[in-house]
Every structure is written in C-alpha cells, then in structure tokens.
Design a protein around this motif. Sequence first.
Motif, PDB file in Angstrom:
ATOM      1  N   THR A   4       0.851  -1.175   0.000  1.00  0.00           N
ATOM      2  CA  THR A   4       0.000   0.000   0.000  1.00  0.00           C
ATOM      3  C   THR A   4       0.890   1.229   0.000  1.00  0.00           C
ATOM      4  O   THR A   4       2.103   1.141   0.248  1.00  0.00           O
ATOM      5  CB  THR A   4      -0.886   0.016   1.255  1.00  0.00           C
ATOM      6  N   ARG A   5       0.320   2.355  -0.265  1.00  0.00           N
ATOM      7  CA  ARG A   5       1.091   3.606  -0.254  1.00  0.00           C
ATOM      8  C   ARG A   5       1.748   3.814   1.106  1.00  0.00           C
ATOM      9  O   ARG A   5       2.916   4.228   1.185  1.00  0.00           O
ATOM     10  CB  ARG A   5       0.157   4.768  -0.574  1.00  0.00           C
ATOM     11  N   GLU A   6       1.019   3.510   2.184  1.00  0.00           N
ATOM     12  CA  GLU A   6       1.554   3.689   3.534  1.00  0.00           C
ATOM     13  C   GLU A   6       2.766   2.785   3.764  1.00  0.00           C
ATOM     14  O   GLU A   6       3.765   3.199   4.358  1.00  0.00           O
ATOM     15  CB  GLU A   6       0.476   3.406   4.579  1.00  0.00           C
ATOM     16  N   ALA A   7       2.666   1.532   3.288  1.00  0.00           N
ATOM     17  CA  ALA A   7       3.771   0.592   3.458  1.00  0.00           C
ATOM     18  C   ALA A   7       5.008   1.058   2.686  1.00  0.00           C
ATOM     19  O   ALA A   7       6.135   0.981   3.186  1.00  0.00           O
ATOM     20  CB  ALA A   7       3.351  -0.798   2.984  1.00  0.00           C
ATOM     21  N   LEU A   8       4.792   1.554   1.477  1.00  0.00           N
ATOM     22  CA  LEU A   8       5.909   2.044   0.664  1.00  0.00           C
ATOM     23  C   LEU A   8       6.550   3.275   1.295  1.00  0.00           C
ATOM     24  O   LEU A   8       7.775   3.433   1.266  1.00  0.00           O
ATOM     25  CB  LEU A   8       5.421   2.356  -0.750  1.00  0.00           C
ATOM     26  N   LEU A   9       5.730   4.138   1.867  1.00  0.00           N
ATOM     27  CA  LEU A   9       6.274   5.329   2.526  1.00  0.00           C
ATOM     28  C   LEU A   9       7.114   4.948   3.735  1.00  0.00           C
ATOM     29  O   LEU A   9       8.134   5.589   4.030  1.00  0.00           O
ATOM     30  CB  LEU A   9       5.134   6.275   2.942  1.00  0.00           C
ATOM     31  N   ARG A  10       6.699   3.881   4.443  1.00  0.00           N
ATOM     32  CA  ARG A  10       7.500   3.414   5.578  1.00  0.00           C
ATOM     33  C   ARG A  10       8.849   2.883   5.101  1.00  0.00           C
ATOM     34  O   ARG A  10       9.883   3.127   5.729  1.00  0.00           O
ATOM     35  CB  ARG A  10       6.746   2.322   6.348  1.00  0.00           C
ATOM     36  N   GLU A  11       8.828   2.170   3.988  1.00  0.00           N
ATOM     37  CA  GLU A  11      10.078   1.658   3.423  1.00  0.00           C
ATOM     38  C   GLU A  11      10.973   2.811   2.965  1.00  0.00           C
ATOM     39  O   GLU A  11      12.195   2.760   3.087  1.00  0.00           O
ATOM     40  CB  GLU A  11       9.789   0.721   2.253  1.00  0.00           C
TER      41      GLU A  11
END
Length: 274
Positions: free
Chosen positions: A6-13
């Motif tokens: 998800t966008r949130e997961a990618l931003l965390r990465e």
Amino acid sequence: MHETETREALLRELEVVNKWADDQKGLWFWEKLGRIPFMILDRITPQMVHNKIGQALDEIGSYIQKGGSYLTSEKEVVKRFTKKTANPHLIVSDISKLPLTEMDEVSGGIVDMRKKVAMTQGATTGIGGFLTLSIDIPFILGISLKTLQEIAICYGYDPNDQQERIFIIKCLQFVSSDIVGKQAILQELSDFNKKDMQKREQTLSQLQGWREVMTSFRDNFGWKKLFQMIPIAGILFGSFINKSMIADIGEAGRMLYRKRRILEKIEEGRTSEI
C-alpha cells in the motif's frame, strides 16, 4: 498494487532508506587518511603494477559507454526470481512488478554470494603481498560493477541501458566519497528518478571525469591495502578487506536502488488512482 505494498507501506520503506542516507556520516578516521598510504604505494610499487591498474581503469571507463567485458549476464538473477515466483516465463521487465520484499531477498542473496567470492579472492592474492595487488584491485573493481548491475536487475532495471550504467558508477562513487560528496551524489540520484533528460545529461557530463571516480575508489583501499601488502599476513587482511568492500557496495547499491523502485511504485499508485 500488491496488498502488502500500500502507499503507507511504501512510505515506511522510503523512511528506512532515507534514515540510512542520513546515517552516512562520512568515513572512519582511518579511511579519511586513506590517500596517505597510496602516496607511499605509488613510490614503491613497480611500474608493471601501475600499468595494469591503468589498463583496468581504461576498461572500466569504456563500461560507461558500452558495458564492455564488465557487462553482467542477467540470466542468473532472473533464474533466482524464477525459482522464487515459480514463473518459468519471467523476464527482467516483469521483475519491476514484483513485491519489494522479493526484490530485497534476492538482492541480499546475491550480495552475500559476491562477498564470499571477494573474500576468497582477497585471501588468495594476499599471499603474495604487493606483487599480487595488480590482480586484486582490477578484480575488486570488476566484481563491484557486476554486483551493482545484478542489484539493478533485482529491482527491475536493465544495466544494458547506458543511463543505468551511469547510475551504477554514481553508486560506486558514493561508497568512496566523503560526507560532502555523499550528499551531492544523493541529490543527483534523487533527481535521476525524474524523467528529466537535462538533469541526466548533466550527470553524464559530470561522469566525463570518470577517472577521478575510479581513482577515489582505488584510494579508498588506503591503509587497508597497505596491510595486505605484507606477504602471508595479507591473506587475513585481503580476505577481510574485499569482503567489507563488497558489503559496503552492496548495501549502498541496494538502498539507492530500493529508493528508486519505491518512488516509482508510489508514483504508479498515484497514476492508477487518477
């Protein structure tokens, strides 16, 4: 988009990669003094060694333009993904669509493999001290380029493309740069992700001084290679030096390519929402 990306997961990465970039505080004290022992090496190293190093640098310079003998094969990398995905028809262009976790796992395995090869080579050439230095330096430069190319493929980029070879050389330069140089390269590579040909052409222009890139890479061996010049004892030093060198290059390559892929996945997600 894959459910785990998800966008949130990618931003965390992306935060993980940015934190790594912030932690690049420059070089250790002995690495900052790395150029000093090479002044000594230049005086005591036989001309034959200088000639072979110069020849290797010439070959690596041609890598930017056409890949040359250092252009790696994508088959081994694709085979690793084929085994992981159970997709016998997988090609390089398909890799960019895979989850980031799979890219990370395969790239990590490749770096571990390359570290073992470099460690063995360093131990072998360490037996002869400075007499085998002419073999080890071109080798470590070559394996560094191949490692970075394989990392590029792991994240869905094609090193057959000259622009990717430019990015790879900048990754190589990043590892041996001081804190000021690292910051400048990080800025250049952040622009690299944008489809801005003018900026890419500027980067290519900067790489016309590629000899300085490779000279700084060579000088980064510094004190470490000075110890390797001691016959027999050089086995231990050579093994450790080469392993740590590839470990640093592998880490930088993976992080810098991860950032590119994460940003592109985020952009693709925005586009699909429109």
